[in-house]
Design an enzyme around this catalytic site. Structure first.
Site, PDB file in Angstrom:
ATOM      1  N   ASP A   2      -2.408 -22.274  22.320  1.00 43.09           N
ATOM      2  CA  ASP A   2      -1.790 -21.499  23.406  1.00 43.09           C
ATOM      3  C   ASP A   2      -0.762 -20.488  22.892  1.00 43.09           C
ATOM      4  OD1 ASP A   2      -3.182 -23.376  25.045  1.00 43.09           O
ATOM      5  OD2 ASP A   2      -1.488 -24.760  24.875  1.00 43.09           O
ATOM      6  N   GLU A 174      -7.306 -21.147  33.631  1.00 40.73           N
ATOM      7  CA  GLU A 174      -5.927 -21.364  33.153  1.00 40.73           C
ATOM      8  C   GLU A 174      -5.600 -20.341  32.071  1.00 40.73           C
ATOM      9  OE1 GLU A 174      -6.055 -25.361  31.499  1.00 40.73           O
ATOM     10  OE2 GLU A 174      -6.931 -24.630  29.640  1.00 40.73           O
TER      11      GLU A 174
HETATM   12  O1  FUB Z   1      -2.361 -27.090  25.125  1.00 39.39           O
HETATM   13  C1  FUB Z   1      -2.254 -27.763  26.334  1.00 39.39           C
HETATM   14  C2  FUB Z   1      -3.127 -27.157  27.393  1.00 39.39           C
HETATM   15  O2  FUB Z   1      -4.435 -26.947  26.890  1.00 39.39           O
HETATM   16  C3  FUB Z   1      -2.698 -25.795  27.876  1.00 39.39           C
HETATM   17  O3  FUB Z   1      -1.669 -25.818  28.797  1.00 39.39           O
HETATM   18  C4  FUB Z   1      -3.976 -25.286  28.412  1.00 39.39           C
HETATM   19  O4  FUB Z   1      -3.998 -23.910  28.647  1.00 39.39           O
HETATM   20  C5  FUB Z   1      -4.956 -25.732  27.360  1.00 39.39           C
HETATM   21  O5  FUB Z   1      -5.016 -24.832  26.276  1.00 39.39           O
END
Ligand code: FUB
Length: 435
Positions: A2, A174
């Protein structure tokens, strides 16, 4: 994982990845070499959460650095921490989450519009929908203080296109990233499970930050479909040191065979086509030219007059100067220069008004197997000739010639053997790193 990468007003890049109980920060002057700058935010400075410190996004405004992040135990919440320096320490000021709904919220991205209005995009995490669970993206306006909500959140994206429905009865939208170009808002996001190979990036567009957003018909724009890489997504975007190029920074699985949560940072070029659509020159696993402006070098291919011995009907030699390299065979079919191989006209020439200092020449094959090259020859205006072999089975790998600073008025590429005997030949891009 991320990664949020910013170019700060001190001229340095800063990268903030997901952590466990803290966020670390790394700095760079060129997007190539990175230095560990230690801990930017520690859970000892957050009263309401001690675990799952996910997806920080940092934004510089009026001399302060704002870090938006998600954290929590059973239910994830979003908050903001502030620092005077990009390296931190960031301090949480609210002493409670900024978004504190009864349902989980993750992956904040804050966008400041031209009129000064501030918007936060985020995901409502894994909410029940019929017999499944889904993550949907919402936007809410923030107050001038950057840390209060104004009005109600508006739903802007949920998994709908076929590429977003590849993780069974759990579906995700997301990892938002928003940019505005020529009056259009681009909402980029990731879909499918972060743990799987099909985690990919797509986008939608709107004339308003609140939507409605229309998904791009040719999504995803970044995926591992044709690559050995796995799980490409949750990105940020940053400019090269001289501002000429855009880079997408995203994560992929450290072990592609395993997938899961162990992820690493990747950087590739991206850009906008003349029709406003987004392309990504990745994922790549091989050497790529350094970002424009590093040591004064930039891509001078676009400044050359380009001519070809021949061009197949329906294609253009200008495709070699459009910035887009061959990664996705089905999506970039017409973005090649195509020529009949069995012809003494199977050549292309780039000529500048004046001799130019040339560091390296990067010749990118067609992504289409049916027209990809095995060999070719680069002829240079100083009389030298170099035979090149194209790397096999590695999308986005270039055949590279290194004049290492020679002054050249022109270069000519002559097509050699194709992979499929007797087929048409195609190249996707020529990149000349020069001054
Ligand atoms: O790294 C944790 C979670 O996994 C993130 O918040 C999401 O976007 C996914 O990449």
């Amino acid at each position: 994982a991320d990664p949020s990468v910013i170019l700060a007003s001190d001229g340095k890049y800063y990268a903030y990845p997901t952590g466990g109980n803290k966020f670390k920060v790394y700095s760079s002057t060129d997007l190539i070499h990175w230095r560990d700058e230690g801990v930017a935010l520690s859970n000892s400075d957050v009263s309401w959460a001690k675990t799952n410190f996910w997806a920080p996004e940092v934004l510089e405004r009026n001399g302060k650095y704002y870090m938006y992040f998600s954290a929590g135990a059973d239910v994830m919440h979003i908050s903001v921490a502030v620092s005077d320096k990009p390296t931190g320490p960031f301090k949480e000021v609210l002493d409670q989450p900024l978004i504190n709904f009864e349902y989980g919220t993750i992956d904040p991205y804050v966008f400041i519009d031209d009129d000064g209005k501030i918007y936060m995009y985020y995901s409502k995490n894994m909410a029940p929908v019929e017999n499944r669970k889904e993550s949907h993206i919402y936007v809410v306006e923030l107050g001038e203080d950057m840390m209060s909500l104004k009005g109600e959140p508006v739903l802007v994206s949920k998994p709908e296109q076929s590429w977003e429905l590849k993780s069974g009865n759990k579906r995700w939208n997301e990892g938002s990233f928003v940019l505005k170009k020529d009056g259009t808002y681009y909402l980029m996001y990731s879909a499918n499970c972060y743990c799987g190979r099909s985690y990919s990036v797509g986008y939608s567009t709107s004339k308003s930050p609140f939507g409605p957003f229309t998904k791009y018909w040719n999504n995803p724009v970044l995926s591992a479909e044709y690559s050995k890489v796995s799980g490409t997504g949750h990105h940020s975007i940053v400019r090269s040191p001289d501002g000429r190029e855009l880079f997408i920074v995203y994560h992929s699985h450290i072990n592609p065979a395993e997938g899961g949560g162990n992820r690493q940072l990747n950087i590739d070029r991206m850009g906008f086509r003349e029709d406003g659509s987004i392309y990504v020159n990745g994922p790549t696993l091989t050497d790529q030219p350094p970002p424009s402006g590093v040591n004064g070098w930039t891509n001078i291919a676009g400044e050359a007059k380009i001519t070809a011995g021949s061009v197949k009907e329906g294609y253009s030699v200008k495709a070699l100067q459009d910035g887009e390299i061959g990664i996705y065979p089905t999506r970039t079919e017409t973005r090649d220069w195509v020529v009949a191989r069995e012809s003494d006209k199977a050549w292309v020439k780039l000529e500048w008004d004046e001799p130019r200092e040339v560091d390296s020449i990067w010749i990118y094959n067609s992504a289409r197997y049916q027209r990809a090259l095995q060999t070719g020859t680069v002829v240079m205006s100083d009389g030298t000739k170099e035979h090149v072999e194209f790397p096999k089975g590695e999308p986005g790998a270039a055949a590279i010639v290194r004049p290492s600073g020679k002054k050249l008025k022109w270069i000519r590429f002559e097509v050699g053997e194709t992979l499929v005997s007797g087929s048409d030949a195609g190249l996707s891009e020529i990149f000349v790193l020069g001054k």
